[in-house]
Design an enzyme around this catalytic site. Structure first.
Site, PDB file in Angstrom:
ATOM      1  N   PHE A 374       0.854  -1.199   0.000  1.00 45.41           N
ATOM      2  CA  PHE A 374       0.000   0.000   0.000  1.00 45.41           C
ATOM      3  C   PHE A 374       0.881   1.237   0.000  1.00 45.41           C
ATOM      4  CE2 PHE A 374       0.744  -1.528   4.251  1.00 45.41           C
ATOM      5  CZ  PHE A 374       1.057  -0.397   4.987  1.00 45.41           C
ATOM      6  N   LEU A 485       5.934   3.887  -0.305  1.00 43.90           N
ATOM      7  CA  LEU A 485       5.401   2.586  -0.736  1.00 43.90           C
ATOM      8  C   LEU A 485       5.798   1.539   0.302  1.00 43.90           C
ATOM      9  CD1 LEU A 485       4.135   0.527  -2.709  1.00 43.90           C
ATOM     10  CD2 LEU A 485       6.288   0.536  -3.969  1.00 43.90           C
ATOM     11  N   GLU A 486       4.810   0.843   0.821  1.00 45.85           N
ATOM     12  CA  GLU A 486       5.042  -0.164   1.862  1.00 45.85           C
ATOM     13  C   GLU A 486       4.653  -1.543   1.352  1.00 45.85           C
ATOM     14  OE1 GLU A 486       6.060   0.289   5.039  1.00 45.85           O
ATOM     15  OE2 GLU A 486       5.641   2.389   5.551  1.00 45.85           O
ATOM     16  N   VAL A 487       5.361  -2.555   1.845  1.00 45.31           N
ATOM     17  CA  VAL A 487       4.908  -3.932   1.617  1.00 45.31           C
ATOM     18  C   VAL A 487       5.195  -4.727   2.883  1.00 45.31           C
ATOM     19  CG1 VAL A 487       7.086  -4.749   0.576  1.00 45.31           C
ATOM     20  CG2 VAL A 487       4.935  -5.896   0.012  1.00 45.31           C
TER      21      VAL A 487
END
Ligand SMILES: [Zn+2]
Length: 539
Positions: A374, A485-487
């Site tokens: 997300f 941006l993260e994961v």
């Protein structure tokens, strides 16, 4: 020559490395002489006055033999702090907190016991039970008993089943005599690996692609914070530009970075040292640009990519999970760079955004708690501009099956709250919100934006999250197309089912960043808004 200088600097700094008694003496002096000063301010004062860490002062790096087994972590990105033999074949392992035992970290290191990376060899065939006894509590919610770690034999990394329970990670392993086995939370992407990868990458590039690789800054411990420039139709339209005295330390030896008459896309990575998936995302971005498909071709023709692959190399080397060598979370200092210019990574990001025509900024991270991938971004009061900002996350949603638009949050600051509540607050929410009046953050009433919510973009309302790259790039350079941006390290959920990420998912996510950046240019509303903004803001 630049490296030699930096090594000399490092040696000087290690010579004045503070010892524990100096530190305690100064702490008690500050405690008695200036009781109004917050704990935070005291710690920071000590860090600035006394502590210049040396790379050797690194308790996360050990090399011991116990019960016929050799354990070691004294290498780049290694982290193992203590080993105890509790039964013949059972060993309790402790990992190091960021900055453990060295200085009181300036920001909280609570919850930083997550990254581990160590090697083991046995003299004979041996069945061992390992228990990592002090993993951070944050795992409790998300990690199930059916989980795993990674191990490497003969250069190949594989998953290995492990049980995560409370503070513990348990696994058994059948060792063959003299076979070196490496265990880690994720396949590591160390400082050295990063350099090797960039060596290899640059050797593979088609000669059509303009590529530069240079040191934009040195870390506190003298490591290189590198900057990559990638574009097409190279250097014909450049104007020379120096950023500040802290940047481009080798500028007297090399030709410094120049400005192109194109817009820039800035991408940065690993400000949080242990967030290894972000390096795999970056690998996907770089590979995608190298392969020059239609999307990459368009972006390389129209933009210059500036990439900082490792913003916190000291933390990475030390096997930290999050902090730098002084115990700062460098993704919370962007609002006070001028106060303490040792934050050369964040300084480089902000100087690039202020002085170059940066159209998009993306900071790559990994998340331990929230699942899936997300994006966090900024909220803008003009609905058309806000919609243009959200176009990139929306494109990601279309391309990435594990991307969650639901958690693509914009930071908003509640306009109803008075400015007073924001002034001087500088810490993370979980740290008992301290007020440090000497550290004025630069959020003013004009910067505050009303809380708002749309069905596809619920906004985060944490006003204490200050000093974060994507927000401060927005606040200081007016670049509103600024994203985190993260994961998640391990999991994504889809249709109420839980799936595990493979390394290839992270690499593909990077590829989809390139595809999505291209796709936003197919949206006419976006193009229109962007060209209006370019006329009024970016020039
Ligand atoms: Zn992060």
């Amino acid at each position: 020559m630049g490296n030699k200088q930096s090594n000399e600097k490092k040696i000087q700094e290690s010579q004045i490395s503070v010892n524990q008694s100096q530190l305690s003496a100064r702490e008690s002096q500050l405690n008695t002489s200036n009781s109004n000063q917050s704990n935070y301010a005291k710690k920071e004062q000590i860090a600035q006055e006394l502590y210049f860490p040396s790379s050797d002062d690194c308790p996360s790096k050990i090399n011991i033999t116990l019960g016929g087994i050799n354990f070691w972590s004294n290498y780049d990105s290694g982290n193992l702090f203590k080993v105890e033999q509790v039964e013949t074949n059972t060993f309790n392992l402790s990992i190091s907190e960021d900055c453990q035992g060295r200085i009181p970290p300036v920001q909280s290191n609570k919850g930083t016991r997550q990254w581990f990376n160590f090697k083991v060899v046995t003299a004979s065939d041996f069945q061992a039970n390992f228990v990592i006894v002090n993993i951070a509590t944050r795992f409790k919610k998300i990690w199930s008993a059916d989980s795993d770690i990674y191990f490497k034999i003969n250069k190949i990394w594989n998953r290995y089943p492990a049980v995560y329970q409370g503070f513990q990670v348990k696994f058994s392993f059948e060792f063959q005599a003299n076979q070196i086995v490496q265990f880690a939370y994720m396949p590591p992407w160390s400082y050295k690996k990063n350099q090797k990868y960039l060596d290899f990458y640059s050797s593979q590039l088609h000669p059509d692609i303009y590529f530069r690789r240079e040191t934009i800054a040195h870390s506190l411990e003298g490591r290189n914070i590198e900057l990559i420039t990638i574009t097409k139709n190279g250097p014909s339209e450049q104007q020379p530009y120096y950023c500040t005295e802290y940047l481009f330390p080798e500028k007297q030896f090399n030709e410094p970075l120049k400005k192109f008459k194109k817009q820039y896309i800035l991408i940065s990575c690993r400000i949080h040292a242990g967030e290894v998936p972000s390096s795999f995302i970056l690998k996907g971005i770089l590979e995608s640009l190298k392969n020059q498909n239609e999307s990459a071709e368009y972006l390389l023709q129209n933009y210059v990519f500036l990439i900082i692959p490792m913003l916190n190399p000291d933390g990475v080397y030390r096997g930290h999970y999050r902090l730098d060598s002084l115990g700062y979370d460098q993704n919370r200092v962007y609002n006070r760079i001028v106060k303490f210019p040792k934050f050369n990574g964040p300084l480089a990001v902000l100087e690039i955004c202020k002085n170059y025509n940066v159209a998009f900024y993306i900071d790559l991270h990994a998340h331990s708690v929230l699942t899936n991938s997300f994006i966090y971004t900024n909220w803008h009061p003009n609905p058309s501009i806000h919609s243009a900002i959200l176009e990139f996350p929306k494109q990601m949603k279309q391309k990435v099956h594990h991307f969650r638009i639901k958690e693509s949050m914009s930071t908003s600051i509640n306009y109803e709250k008075s400015q007073y509540e924001f002034e001087g607050i500088y810490t993370e929410k979980e740290e008992n919100i301290q007020k440090a009046p000497d550290l004025k953050i630069h959020i003013t009433k004009e910067n505050l934006v009303p809380q708002n919510m749309t069905s596809d973009c619920p906004f985060s309302t944490n006003p204490y999250l200050t000093g974060v790259a994507k927000s401060d790039v927005y606040l200081t350079s007016s670049n509103m197309f600024s994203y985190t941006l993260e994961v998640n390290y391990r999991y994504y959920t889809k249709n109420k089912q839980v799936f595990k990420y493979e390394i290839s998912d992270f690499i593909n996510l990077g590829r989809d960043v390139v595809e999505s950046l291209y796709s936003v240019h197919q949206n006419q509303d976006f193009i229109q808004i962007k060209s209006q903004l370019d006329g009024s803001i970016f020039n």
